[in-house]
Structures are given as structure tokens and as C-alpha cells.
Design an enzyme around this catalytic site. Structure first.
Site, PDB file in Angstrom:
ATOM      1  N   GLU A 117       0.790  -1.224  -0.039  1.00 48.64           N
ATOM      2  CA  GLU A 117       0.311  -0.404   0.229  1.00 48.64           C
ATOM      3  C   GLU A 117       0.736   1.673  -0.461  1.00 48.64           C
ATOM      4  O   GLU A 117       0.305   2.451  -1.229  1.00 48.64           O
ATOM      5  CB  GLU A 117      -0.550   0.467   0.644  1.00 48.64           C
ATOM      6  CG  GLU A 117      -1.850   1.224   0.957  1.00 48.64           C
ATOM      7  CD  GLU A 117      -2.903   0.506   1.812  1.00 48.64           C
ATOM      8  OE1 GLU A 117      -4.545   0.138   1.805  1.00 48.64           O
ATOM      9  OE2 GLU A 117      -3.023   0.657   3.726  1.00 48.64           O
ATOM     10  N   ASP A 118       1.432   1.293   0.715  1.00 43.84           N
ATOM     11  CA  ASP A 118       2.734   2.398   0.855  1.00 43.84           C
ATOM     12  C   ASP A 118       4.249   2.672   0.051  1.00 43.84           C
ATOM     13  O   ASP A 118       4.557   3.498   0.413  1.00 43.84           O
ATOM     14  CB  ASP A 118       2.867   2.230   2.207  1.00 43.84           C
ATOM     15  CG  ASP A 118       2.023   3.312   3.130  1.00 43.84           C
ATOM     16  OD1 ASP A 118       0.963   3.468   3.166  1.00 43.84           O
ATOM     17  OD2 ASP A 118       1.850   2.310   3.891  1.00 43.84           O
TER      18      ASP A 118
END
Length: 170
Positions: A117-118
Site C-alpha cells: 500500500e505504501d
């Protein structure tokens, strides 16, 4: 059960993580880990690993250390809003979850849970590096964090159904 009631009025564009104010600061030159920070984080990991039984398979035995290094590098230019290195969050999650599920695969997945996600890491790369089981767990957590607040009830129910099916498979 009543927790979802308070979510209806929140913006459709916000994820659960954003609502929890777990936003990151990225791209700043001063975000590199100091030797002291790295040593402290590595010591936390080693203390955590001592709580687990030794594995006969050296690949499984070393899995959490590889996951830690991977996550540390993937999150290298990220800090939490508090100023802590971002890797401190996955490490804290790993410390909590290891009390519930004391195994190295789950520990590795905890350490990697935010890389999809990051960071620029994709699921195929994660699967190649850590295997199907770790990738499956990480993808499941990533899908949970993408549940949009304020979405139609039917979509939320479907997302939660998928989460339960994935959890049951695990």
C-alpha cells in the site's frame, strides 16, 4: 458490531488508515535511519524472534529477518507523523500479533503488511521474495485497509465477506 454505525457520515474518499491518522511524510532527505534507530529496531526484532520456537527449515527460520530488511528498505524514506521511522509500526504490529499467532510466516506478513500500500512493491514481487502464503496474508490485510468508509452498505458487506473467506482459508 456498533462500530460501523459511526462510519456512515465519513467521506467516501478516506480509508480506515487515513481516518486513524496514520499518514506518512515521504521524500525528505532527513528521513534516513540513524545507526541508533536501526540498532534499536533490530534489537526489538531479535527479542521478538526469541519468543518463537526454532525452525528446522533455515528458509523459514530466516523469513522474519528477510521480511524486516525488505520492509526497512521499502519504507526507508517514510516516517510516521510522530517522527518515528515508519518500520516501527509494522514491528509493533508484529509484536502484538506474535502473542496471538506465534509463527514466522505470520510474523513476516506483519512486518510486510504495509509494503503493497505504501511503497512501490507489487504483489508479484512480494510473492517471488517471500512465497505464496506470506503474499496471501499481506494482500488480505491490504484489502482490508482499502475498505472505503461511507461506501454503500452492499459493497461493505461484500468486502467483509471476502475478508472472512480469506481469514477462513488461512
Amino acid at each position: 458490531y456498533g462500530a460501523m454505525d459511526g462510519l456512515a457520515g465519513l467521506s467516501e474518499e478516506r480509508t480506515l488508515l487515513e481516518e486513524a491518522e496514520l499518514t506518512l511524510r515521504t521524500g525528505e532527505k532527513d528521513l534516513v535511519l540513524s545507526e541508533a534507530e536501526r540498532a534499536s529496531l533490530t534489537n526489538r526484532l531479535e527479542r521478538l524472534l526469541k519468543r518463537l520456537p526454532t525452525e528446522r527449515d533455515p528458509e523459514v527460520e530466516n523469513l522474519p529477518r528477510r521480511a524486516f530488511e525488505f520492509a526497512l528498505n521499502a519504507h526507508a524514506v517514510q516516517k510516521r507523523v510522530s517522527g518515528e521511522p515508519y518500520i516501527s509500526h509494522p514491528l509493533t504490529v508484529a509484536e502484538i500479533v506474535t502473542d496471538l499467532v506465534p509463527d514466522r510466516v505470520t510474523l513476516a506478513a506483519c512486518l510486510l503488511h504495509d509494503v503493497l500500500e505504501d511503497t512501490q512493491t507489487n504483489a508479484d514481487h512480494l510473492r517471488d521474495e517471500f512465497g505464496e502464503e506470506v503474499a496471501f496474508l499481506v494482500e488480505g490485510v491490504t484489502n482490508v485497509s482499502r475498505i472505503r468508509l461511507g461506501m454503500q452498505h452492499e459493497k461493505q458487506v461484500e468486502n467483509l465477506r471476502r475478508l472472512l473467506v480469506a481469514t477462513a482459508k488461512d
